[in-house]
Design an enzyme around this catalytic site. Structure first.
Site, PDB file in Angstrom:
ATOM      1  N   SER A  72       0.836  -1.193   0.000  1.00  0.00           N
ATOM      2  CA  SER A  72       0.000   0.000   0.000  1.00  0.00           C
ATOM      3  C   SER A  72       0.876   1.250   0.000  1.00  0.00           C
ATOM      4  O   SER A  72       1.710   1.423  -0.886  1.00  0.00           O
ATOM      5  CB  SER A  72      -0.958  -0.034   1.200  1.00  0.00           C
ATOM      6  OG  SER A  72      -1.969   0.939   1.067  1.00  0.00           O
ATOM      7  N   ASP A 220      -5.735  -3.441  -2.611  1.00  0.00           N
ATOM      8  CA  ASP A 220      -4.664  -3.219  -1.639  1.00  0.00           C
ATOM      9  C   ASP A 220      -3.993  -4.515  -1.187  1.00  0.00           C
ATOM     10  O   ASP A 220      -4.661  -5.469  -0.782  1.00  0.00           O
ATOM     11  CB  ASP A 220      -5.270  -2.509  -0.420  1.00  0.00           C
ATOM     12  CG  ASP A 220      -4.237  -1.907   0.492  1.00  0.00           C
ATOM     13  OD1 ASP A 220      -3.157  -2.495   0.649  1.00  0.00           O
ATOM     14  OD2 ASP A 220      -4.517  -0.837   1.065  1.00  0.00           O
TER      15      ASP A 220
END
Length: 420
Positions: A72, A220
């Protein structure tokens, strides 16, 4: 649709010689956490400044770590530190991370200025992601350009999760040599690993290898590995198992030959987290939205980070190599500091201060019974990083002394210095 990939051609990389000429395998791992990437960014700026004291102002983190990994926001930092510029040096110095976040986060996560922002965000979360991601996509594509996975200055590992296959997809420098279908644009990889559910939209792209398209439908990487340290060590171990000449002949699980720096992005203080009495009343909306957070996302990210830390702490301790593993994390964030997206200028500046204060705190380990990080050594994180900088510098010099290529580079540098 992405144009077909060009053949993978080896490009000049960082001055760091292969681990086979040294004593250690050096790993840098950076957690996910949205705007809280400012915390590890601040810590990395300190470490790079210490390396510069030892080896000169041109020293960069990519010159010392065999592999840099991030999930991320950590994936974005990874790309910033390892993507080459026109001079074949890192696109960003570690000290530049702070300014990047301070400048761009308020536009990536624009704040709702309505009289009732929580209610407005709740309504929006029912119809789509909280943010459209357009500014993030634009700035990442602008900075990273057309550079691909195989072009990073040192090895990288960036986890994502494919929602069509329901399995993790790990973008790894080690895999790209044998599997060119993962040689995606670094911009696509960063956008994908940052696509946190409910916050940013999922990302679709494709690569084309030997005339065959491969489609990716990604969110993610924190869904699978918010703390990517263990995944990264697995990638290295797999490469060793394959018999790569870049590594000395050790067992893939010989962790005492690893030197690992794992950086968290902070988590909420215990009394500001959730409790069963509260959660027992939640329905779907309760799990998806709270005052400043998304409980379900917070929980799986925190669980991933702590489980990896617990495992690695136990393994390194069992091998009597505790000094080879440094985890820096703050689990005392309060209020807006614990959010991943409250990108006001005040909150961002306060996150920088959290990072600076974390440097002064003692090295800590998570207590398995309480879940709280407790001081383990008298040494501060700052002192531990100064020690690690010396280890990294010494390891680099050992490899240069043992490597034929390193000797040639050193001789050329000495000749250039003498000529001056």
């Amino acid at each position: 649709m992405e144009s077909p990939s060009s053949p993978i051609v080896e490009t000049p990389r960082s001055p760091l010689q292969a681990p086979t000429f040294g004593n250690l395998i050096t790993v840098l791992s950076i957690d996910g956490g949205g705007i809280r990437g400012l915390i590890p960014g601040t810590i990395l700026a300190f470490l790079e400044s210490e390396l510069q004291k030892l080896d000169g102002e041109d020293a960069r983190l990519a010159d010392y770590f065999d592999v840099v990994s991030g999930t991320s926001t950590g994936g974005l930092v990874t790309a910033m530190l390892t993507t080459p510029n026109e001079q074949n040096r890192p696109l960003f110095a570690a000290k530049d991370i702070k300014d990047f976040y301070l400048q761009h986060c308020p536009k990536i996560f624009p704040q709702n200025r309505s009289p009732f922002p929580h209610s407005a965000n709740l309504v929006k979360s029912l119809t789509g992601p909280k943010y459209d991601g357009k500014y993030l996509h634009d700035v990442v594509k602008e900075k990273l350009g057309d550079r691909r996975l195989h072009q990073t200055l040192t090895n990288v590992v960036i986890p994502t999760f494919d929602i069509k296959r329901l399995q993790p997809i790990i973008f790894s420098s080690y895999q790209v040599k044998n599997n060119p279908s993962v040689d995606a644009l670094l911009s696509d990889i960063c956008i994908a690993t940052s696509a946190a559910p409910t916050y940013l939209p999922a990302h679709h792209f494709e690569t084309n290898s030997n005339g065959k398209a491969r489609h990716f439908n990604l969110i993610d990487g924190g869904v699978a590995a918010n703390n990517p340290a263990l995944v990264t060590m697995g990638e290295v171990s797999r490469e060793i198992f394959r018999g790569s000449p870049d590594f000395f002949p050790i067992r893939p699980t010989d962790y005492n030959r690893f030197l690992v720096l794992s950086l968290g992005t902070g988590s909420a203080k215990a009394e500001e987290k959730y409790d069963a009495e509260e959660a027992a009343k939640w329905g779907l909306l309760g799990w998806l939205t709270s005052d400043n957070s998304t409980p379900l996302v917070d929980i799986f990210m925190q669980a991933s980070g702590d489980m990896v830390d617990i495992h690695l702490s136990t393994v390194f301790a069992a091998l009597h190599s505790e000094g080879n593993y440094l985890r820096i994390q703050d689990d005392n964030l309060t209020g807006e500091l614990s959010s991943v997206d409250i990108a006001t200028q005040e909150n961002l500046e306060n996150l920088v201060k959290v990072g600076e204060e974390l440097l002064k705190k003692p090295v800590s380990r998570v207590n398995l019974e309480t879940g709280v990080f407790e001081p383990e050594y008298k040494a501060t994180n700052e002192e531990a990083l100064i020690k690690m900088a010396k280890l990294l510098s010494d390891e680099k010099k050992v490899r240069e002394a043992r490597s034929p290529a390193g000797k040639s580079v050193a001789a050329a540098a000495a000749t250039a210095t003498a000529a001056k």
